[in-house]
Design a protein around this motif. Structure first.
Motif, mmCIF file in Angstrom:
data_model
loop_
_atom_site.group_PDB
_atom_site.id
_atom_site.type_symbol
_atom_site.label_atom_id
_atom_site.label_comp_id
_atom_site.label_asym_id
_atom_site.label_seq_id
_atom_site.Cartn_x
_atom_site.Cartn_y
_atom_site.Cartn_z
ATOM 1 N N TYR A 53 2.696 2.772 -4.412
ATOM 2 C CA TYR A 53 1.835 2.989 -5.573
ATOM 3 C C TYR A 53 0.815 4.062 -5.209
ATOM 4 O O TYR A 53 -0.004 3.859 -4.293
ATOM 5 C CB TYR A 53 1.086 1.709 -5.943
ATOM 6 C CG TYR A 53 1.912 0.622 -6.595
ATOM 7 C CD1 TYR A 53 3.279 0.770 -6.819
ATOM 8 C CD2 TYR A 53 1.313 -0.570 -7.003
ATOM 9 C CE1 TYR A 53 4.027 -0.223 -7.428
ATOM 10 C CE2 TYR A 53 2.045 -1.573 -7.620
ATOM 11 C CZ TYR A 53 3.406 -1.401 -7.819
ATOM 12 O OH TYR A 53 4.142 -2.396 -8.430
ATOM 13 N N LEU A 54 0.838 5.176 -5.912
ATOM 14 C CA LEU A 54 -0.161 6.228 -5.713
ATOM 15 C C LEU A 54 -1.285 6.132 -6.735
ATOM 16 O O LEU A 54 -2.195 6.960 -6.731
ATOM 17 C CB LEU A 54 0.500 7.607 -5.769
ATOM 18 C CG LEU A 54 1.567 7.861 -4.692
ATOM 19 C CD1 LEU A 54 2.103 9.269 -4.794
ATOM 20 C CD2 LEU A 54 1.012 7.597 -3.293
ATOM 21 N N SER A 55 -1.211 5.138 -7.574
ATOM 22 C CA SER A 55 -2.292 4.766 -8.490
ATOM 23 C C SER A 55 -2.427 3.257 -8.440
ATOM 24 O O SER A 55 -1.445 2.549 -8.221
ATOM 25 C CB SER A 55 -1.988 5.214 -9.918
ATOM 26 O OG SER A 55 -1.840 6.616 -9.996
ATOM 27 N N PRO A 56 -3.624 2.725 -8.643
ATOM 28 C CA PRO A 56 -3.807 1.272 -8.537
ATOM 29 C C PRO A 56 -3.028 0.511 -9.599
ATOM 30 O O PRO A 56 -2.882 0.961 -10.736
ATOM 31 C CB PRO A 56 -5.321 1.094 -8.729
ATOM 32 C CG PRO A 56 -5.916 2.426 -8.418
ATOM 33 C CD PRO A 56 -4.902 3.438 -8.853
ATOM 34 N N PHE A 107 -5.330 7.398 -3.222
ATOM 35 C CA PHE A 107 -5.000 5.973 -3.234
ATOM 36 C C PHE A 107 -3.552 5.815 -2.795
ATOM 37 O O PHE A 107 -2.686 6.628 -3.150
ATOM 38 C CB PHE A 107 -5.170 5.375 -4.637
ATOM 39 C CG PHE A 107 -4.762 3.926 -4.717
ATOM 40 C CD1 PHE A 107 -5.658 2.924 -4.403
ATOM 41 C CD2 PHE A 107 -3.473 3.565 -5.085
ATOM 42 C CE1 PHE A 107 -5.279 1.584 -4.453
ATOM 43 C CE2 PHE A 107 -3.087 2.240 -5.138
ATOM 44 C CZ PHE A 107 -3.996 1.250 -4.817
ATOM 45 N N GLU A 108 -3.291 4.765 -2.011
ATOM 46 C CA GLU A 108 -1.923 4.354 -1.733
ATOM 47 C C GLU A 108 -1.870 2.851 -1.570
ATOM 48 O O GLU A 108 -2.597 2.268 -0.772
ATOM 49 C CB GLU A 108 -1.350 5.002 -0.471
ATOM 50 C CG GLU A 108 0.117 4.604 -0.252
ATOM 51 C CD GLU A 108 0.689 5.038 1.092
ATOM 52 O OE1 GLU A 108 1.271 6.132 1.139
ATOM 53 O OE2 GLU A 108 0.538 4.288 2.067
ATOM 54 N N GLY A 109 -0.993 2.242 -2.359
ATOM 55 C CA GLY A 109 -0.599 0.863 -2.119
ATOM 56 C C GLY A 109 0.849 0.883 -1.641
ATOM 57 O O GLY A 109 1.667 1.638 -2.178
ATOM 58 N N ARG A 110 1.162 0.100 -0.628
ATOM 59 C CA ARG A 110 2.509 0.128 -0.055
ATOM 60 C C ARG A 110 2.972 -1.296 0.239
ATOM 61 O O ARG A 110 2.267 -2.064 0.897
ATOM 62 C CB ARG A 110 2.529 0.953 1.224
ATOM 63 C CG ARG A 110 3.919 1.006 1.910
ATOM 64 C CD ARG A 110 3.883 1.890 3.160
ATOM 65 N NE ARG A 110 3.649 3.280 2.824
ATOM 66 C CZ ARG A 110 4.601 4.154 2.543
ATOM 67 N NH1 ARG A 110 5.870 3.779 2.567
ATOM 68 N NH2 ARG A 110 4.295 5.402 2.237
ATOM 69 N N LEU A 111 4.147 -1.623 -0.271
ATOM 70 C CA LEU A 111 4.816 -2.858 0.118
ATOM 71 C C LEU A 111 5.896 -2.470 1.106
ATOM 72 O O LEU A 111 6.906 -1.860 0.744
ATOM 73 C CB LEU A 111 5.419 -3.568 -1.092
ATOM 74 C CG LEU A 111 6.161 -4.878 -0.790
ATOM 75 C CD1 LEU A 111 5.223 -5.911 -0.177
ATOM 76 C CD2 LEU A 111 6.810 -5.439 -2.059
ATOM 77 N N SER A 112 5.692 -2.804 2.371
ATOM 78 C CA SER A 112 6.621 -2.451 3.436
ATOM 79 C C SER A 112 7.658 -3.561 3.559
ATOM 80 O O SER A 112 7.322 -4.700 3.893
ATOM 81 C CB SER A 112 5.863 -2.270 4.750
ATOM 82 O OG SER A 112 6.749 -2.128 5.828
ATOM 83 N N LEU A 113 8.920 -3.229 3.294
ATOM 84 C CA LEU A 113 9.966 -4.242 3.317
ATOM 85 C C LEU A 113 10.323 -4.671 4.734
ATOM 86 O O LEU A 113 10.670 -5.828 4.958
ATOM 87 C CB LEU A 113 11.218 -3.727 2.605
ATOM 88 C CG LEU A 113 11.078 -3.347 1.131
ATOM 89 C CD1 LEU A 113 12.449 -3.070 0.524
ATOM 90 C CD2 LEU A 113 10.363 -4.424 0.331
ATOM 91 N N SER A 114 10.254 -3.764 5.696
ATOM 92 C CA SER A 114 10.702 -4.100 7.046
ATOM 93 C C SER A 114 9.872 -5.209 7.656
ATOM 94 O O SER A 114 10.395 -6.054 8.380
ATOM 95 C CB SER A 114 10.670 -2.860 7.946
ATOM 96 O OG SER A 114 9.344 -2.434 8.169
ATOM 97 N N ASP A 115 8.571 -5.237 7.382
ATOM 98 C CA ASP A 115 7.711 -6.278 7.957
ATOM 99 C C ASP A 115 7.010 -7.117 6.894
ATOM 100 O O ASP A 115 6.065 -7.849 7.205
ATOM 101 C CB ASP A 115 6.676 -5.667 8.897
ATOM 102 C CG ASP A 115 5.761 -4.659 8.216
ATOM 103 O OD1 ASP A 115 6.004 -4.339 7.034
ATOM 104 O OD2 ASP A 115 4.820 -4.178 8.867
ATOM 105 N N ALA A 140 1.868 -5.976 2.659
ATOM 106 C CA ALA A 140 1.267 -5.136 1.638
ATOM 107 C C ALA A 140 0.011 -4.485 2.204
ATOM 108 O O ALA A 140 -0.780 -5.148 2.884
ATOM 109 C CB ALA A 140 0.915 -5.956 0.399
ATOM 110 N N THR A 141 -0.150 -3.198 1.929
ATOM 111 C CA THR A 141 -1.339 -2.475 2.393
ATOM 112 C C THR A 141 -1.899 -1.655 1.245
ATOM 113 O O THR A 141 -1.168 -1.211 0.349
ATOM 114 C CB THR A 141 -1.020 -1.539 3.577
ATOM 115 O OG1 THR A 141 -0.037 -0.584 3.169
ATOM 116 C CG2 THR A 141 -0.511 -2.316 4.763
ATOM 117 N N TRP A 142 -3.214 -1.437 1.303
ATOM 118 C CA TRP A 142 -3.887 -0.594 0.313
ATOM 119 C C TRP A 142 -4.903 0.286 1.023
ATOM 120 O O TRP A 142 -5.557 -0.148 1.979
ATOM 121 C CB TRP A 142 -4.631 -1.449 -0.715
ATOM 122 C CG TRP A 142 -3.776 -2.357 -1.513
ATOM 123 C CD1 TRP A 142 -3.190 -2.115 -2.714
ATOM 124 C CD2 TRP A 142 -3.413 -3.712 -1.166
ATOM 125 N NE1 TRP A 142 -2.482 -3.206 -3.143
ATOM 126 C CE2 TRP A 142 -2.598 -4.203 -2.205
ATOM 127 C CE3 TRP A 142 -3.689 -4.535 -0.082
ATOM 128 C CZ2 TRP A 142 -2.064 -5.485 -2.191
ATOM 129 C CZ3 TRP A 142 -3.156 -5.803 -0.072
ATOM 130 C CH2 TRP A 142 -2.349 -6.271 -1.111
#
Length: 916
Positions: free
Chosen positions: A74-77, A162-170, A173-175
């Motif tokens: 997500y590059l926007s909230p 802004f970056e929200g990221r759901l990392s599938l490997s681990d 979720a990060t923001w």
């Protein structure tokens, strides 16, 4: 490194735009970069004919890098909960998103139940009895965690990045948010194992020395189980009995339901503040007013069915987590997910659809390890308090999440479903006697978590359908076919199969023709006017289940009388009802009027007593065939293909095979609802030429949410307003706007009042369409349902594909294909069973089978259509052409480039692009 479709070369190309002539240089370098990116985007792994990723024992994969290309970015909230990131350990989970002034976590669990009284029930009995509304069994939310920076740090008006990221490997979720108001970083995951806790790390550096607040809350609500037709205005419902407490740096909420109590505890490790009670539903922390802040929060939820003192256990969990520390917990969490992803692998040319395959497996792996199966509506990803439209467990919908699990290498995710069905067996047997006056086990299409069956007034479409019992028993048998787990077969599958077989032996009747017939039943979830004889789904269940029961009963030396009866019925069972496409029809696909199709049974005209049985068409009454189809009768018609496994590619050219194929092609394969058998049936029938377009359309219509979640409503769904449900068009896409759903009846109003109820709060995801997509891809790549392994049975020739999936009989299968040519097959035997392979090189010369670390041929020279060989547990076997062995290929490592942006396919989207 093999670059995949969707890779971003901007990470790897640096353009120096300073100095004289920089404009022209930058322009040409940019054009070059775009051309190279475009070319590489069309080249998936294994495209080169002489390359393979198989090193002789397994696939060479940089798995973390490969999975990183499928991170949700997500590059926007995400300001609304339905766009949130799902994180979970299989039992405890959260939906997490970023409104303008906070990070919001809706915390849920698989077993925080609020149970109705025991006994059979009608799922629609509140239609005319308002007192029943909001009193059905429901799964309650645990509560909310809110981190409030004190400034609107996630408001796009004040953001520079802004970056929200759901990392599938681990599964993390990060923001990160950056702007003139300051910088914020947050990460969260839900750990499993011995420390089942949700972990949140937060830090910021703000422009002003403001208060930060961390709140643990429980705001419950009405469930609105039938919100689209009627609701009650009892605003207190769902909020009674909440208790809030604090001590030191710990805070907690205790919530009683009608049947249990659950406790949610939180511990904040950081600035050294004490927790405080804010009100009757909230407690938390007010942190320092400096410009910098950093802390960790640990959260646990425990029910009284898990511990005698759930609050004490929840507090024990968060204290142990705080003592262990976030780094140690994360390392164990990361390893668990590395083990999870090692079980299977799929690499296909369509990056977007491949992304959804991994996303669906991720979210099922995050939600299907608890005491109960994840609910098909919202799973543990509910975002709006206790709201859960379609509140009950509906068998047709509920089972679908299990369909891809075994081929995808995760039979363990089936066990909550299997346990739930086994624990409900006794009540299903009671229901068979009470509702139908016969012995056996009747599982209605609607039930609750304790196995109470939804039958009776207002439930004729499920009360008179026996197909749910047959489907469920087939699900349980399928698990054994893959795992060969004898303890499971004896404890879970066999008792249920036996009683469902008993049910059918008491339903089937022998007629003058000497054959056993289904006298009258309904296709799946069908109204009374579809009452039929010899319903296809029931005959398919009998043909699938009876041989399995007979085989198992013989092995156990049990139930001899029932076994003999089952064999007699099987030997004299009525055939499937076939009919033809009528003259008035306008078929969707390449079939013609007069072609043979499989019917859903012989339909009984119910208008007058004594009216004869007649074969009836298979579309909605008075609806032309090209209109949106009645998907439940079609699902009944396709049951012999899936999940009954009775019509396979081995039957190609037979009348029954052609009837099923013609049936599948008669309707537009995209029905109104995303819980259809058509995509899987296309793959089972080898209809590769139709599947890429079908998958693209499936995604376009049903994948409605930015994190990759689906809904069962089509984007363009038109509800049956003529039935009085609504007086305007309604679609799931319109959940996400603040439009109205009209004609919603207000219960207890006098005179009767109808209102326009806001749609947006009722947005919900559903498990079915994503699991259908995952199962379809599995079936395109691998078949094993006919007792033999067949690779790439429904893959277009221009697809370069690679997979590691699982087959019935306890086999792990790996293979690669490019330009229509299979390069090799590798089979790891987990149980030491004989292995049978359908030859993918029938005209390609001699084949050999060898152990992975040996050159010795275990197979006599052959180029037969299929062949078999013995195996030993734990051994890997390579099947290759003698004239083009594995050693003749060049080895490559499958990798990927980390995703940096949203992806778009048609009207669907994974991620959110920059919008500020």
């Amino acid at each position: 490194m093999v670059l995949k479709n969707g890779d971003n070369l901007n990470e790897n190309i640096t353009v120096n735009c300073s100095g004289r002539g920089s404009g022209a240089k930058c322009f040409f370098l940019l054009i070059f970069s775009l051309i190279i990116t475009s070319v590489i985007a069309q080249i998936p792994a294994s495209t080169e004919q002489n390359n393979i990723a198989f090193d002789g024992k397994g696939l060479s994969i940089d798995r973390q890098a490969f999975l990183s290309q499928h991170d949700i970015v997500y590059l926007s909230p995400a300001t609304e909960g339905y766009e949130g990131f799902p994180i979970g350990n299989g039992d405890l989970g959260a939906m997490s998103w970023t409104p303008v002034d906070k990070i919001h976590f809706q915390i849920n669990k698989t077993n925080t139940w609020d149970d109705a009284p025991e006994g059979m029930f009608s799922p629609w009995e509140d239609r005319n009895n308002p007192e029943k509304s909001e009193k059905f069994t429901s799964l309650r939310s645990c509560g909310q965690l809110m981190i409030e920076p004190g400034l609107p740090g996630f408001d796009w008006m004040y953001l520079e990045d802004f970056e929200g990221r759901l990392s599938l490997s681990d599964a993390q979720a990060t923001w990160k948010a950056e702007g003139p108001l300051g910088n914020i970083r947050c990460r969260s995951f839900v750990a499993g194992g011995d420390l089942p806790v949700m972990v949140v790390h937060y830090e910021d550096e703000l422009s002003d020395p403001v208060e930060r607040r961390v709140k643990l809350a429980r705001w419950g609500s009405r469930v609105f189980e039938h919100w689209y037709q009627f609701f009650r205005r009892d605003f207190h419902l769902g909020n009674e009995g909440t208790e809030v407490g604090t001590e030191g740096d710990e805070t907690w909420i205790v919530q009683p339901t009608r049947s249990l109590t659950f406790a949610m505890a939180a511990k904040l490790v950081g600035p050294g503040v004490n927790a405080q009670r804010f009100n009757s539903h909230e407690a938390g922390y007010i942190l320092n007013t400096g410009k910098r802040c950093s802390f960790n929060v640990f959260i646990s939820v425990v029910t009284s069915e898990e511990a005698d003192d759930p609050l004490a256990k929840a507090r024990e969990n968060v204290r142990a987590a705080a003592e262990a520390g976030i780094d140690k917990i994360y390392e164990a969490h990361k390893q668990r997910w590395a083990d999870f992803w090692s079980k299977s692998f799929v690499d296909i040319p369509d990056d977007y659809i491949e992304n959804l395959w991994y996303m669906n497996l991720y979210q099922i792996g995050s939600s299907a390890k608890g005491d109960y199966p994840p609910h098909f509506i919202n799973s543990i990803w509910s975002w709006n308090r206790d709201v859960r439209p379609w509140n009950h467990y509906y068998q047709w919908n509920q089972q679908i999440y299990t369909w891809p699990l075994h081929a995808s290498g995760h039979p363990e995710l089936m066990m909550p479903y299997a346990k739930w069905k086994r624990e409900g067996l006794e009540k299903a047997m009671e229901t068979a006697k009470l509702a139908h006056g016969i012995d056996g086990a009747f599982y209605s299409d609607v039930s609750d978590r304790r196995g109470n069956q939804g039958v009776g007034e207002g439930a004729s479409e499920v009360s008179n359908s026996f197909g749910s019992s047959g489907l469920m028993a087939m699900d349980l048998w399928r698990h054994y076919q893959y795992t060969l787990d004898e303890a499971y077969l004896e404890e879970y599958a066999y008792p249920v199969m036996r009683e469902v077989v008993r049910l059918y032996t008491n339903i089937l009747q022998k007629e003058d023709d000497g054959m056993y017939h289904i006298p009258e039943a309904l296709p799946f979830e069908s109204p009374k006017d579809r009452l039929s004889k010899n319903t296809t789904n029931d005959l398919a269940s009998v043909k699938n289940l009876f041989p399995a029961f007979i085989e198992t009963a013989k092995k156990y030396k049990q139930d001899k009388e029932l076994r003999i009866k089952a064999q007699e019925i099987l030997d004299n069972l009525a055939p499937f009802v076939l009919t033809t496409i009528p003259e008035e029809a306008k078929p969707w696909g390449p079939v013609n009027v007069g072609d043979t199709i499989i019917a859903y049974g012989t339909r009984l005209r119910t208008g007058e007593p004594g009216e004869p049985w007649v074969t009836r068409p298979y579309w909605l009454p008075n609806a032309p065939i090209e209109m949106p189809c009645s998907f439940h009768p079609i699902n009944a018609q396709l049951t012999p293909v899936f999940p009954a496994n009775l019509v396979t590619l081995d039957d190609e050219g037979t009348k029954l095979f052609d009837a099923c194929r013609n049936m599948a092609l008669s309707f537009d394969p995209l029905p109104n609802n995303g819980h259809s058998l058509i995509p899987i049936s296309y793959a089972r029938l080898g209809m590769s030429e139709f599947l890429p377009d079908l998958l693209a359309r499936w995604v376009d219509e049903f994948q409605l949410f930015s994190q990759g979640h689906f809904c069962y409503f089509k984007r363009d769904f038109i509800d049956y307003f003529e039935k009085g449900m609504h007086d305007e068009l309604y679609s799931s896409a319109e959940h996400t706007i603040r439009g109205l759903t009209n004609n919603v009846r207000v219960m207890f109003s006098d005179p009767e009042e109808k209102i326009g109820l806001l749609r947006q709060p009722f947005a919900h995801m559903a498990l079915e369409p994503g699991s259908v997509l995952e199962a379809t891809i599995n079936e395109m790549l691998l078949h094993s349902h006919s007792g033999k392994i067949r690779v790439f049975p429904a893959v277009p020739d221009d697809w370069a594909s690679c997979f590691k999936l699982h087959a019935r009989g306890g086999f792990e299968v790996t293979s690669e294909q490019a330009e229509g040519e299979v390069k090799y097959i590798a089979v790891k035997s987990l149980k030491g069973q004989p292995c049978r392979i359908v030859n993918p090189w029938e005209d390609g010369g001699e084949i050999r089978v060898r152990e992975a670390d040996s050159a010795k041929n275990l197979l006599k020279a052959t180029n037969e259509k299929e062949f078999a060989f013995k195996t030993e547990p734990g051994m890997t076997y390579v099947i290759e052409r003698v004239n083009k062995p594995v050693s003749s290929f060049d080895l490559q490592v499958i990798s990927g480039v980390k995703n940096r942006d949203a992806k778009i396919k048609g009207r669907a989207r994974i991620g959110i692009p920059r919008q500020f």
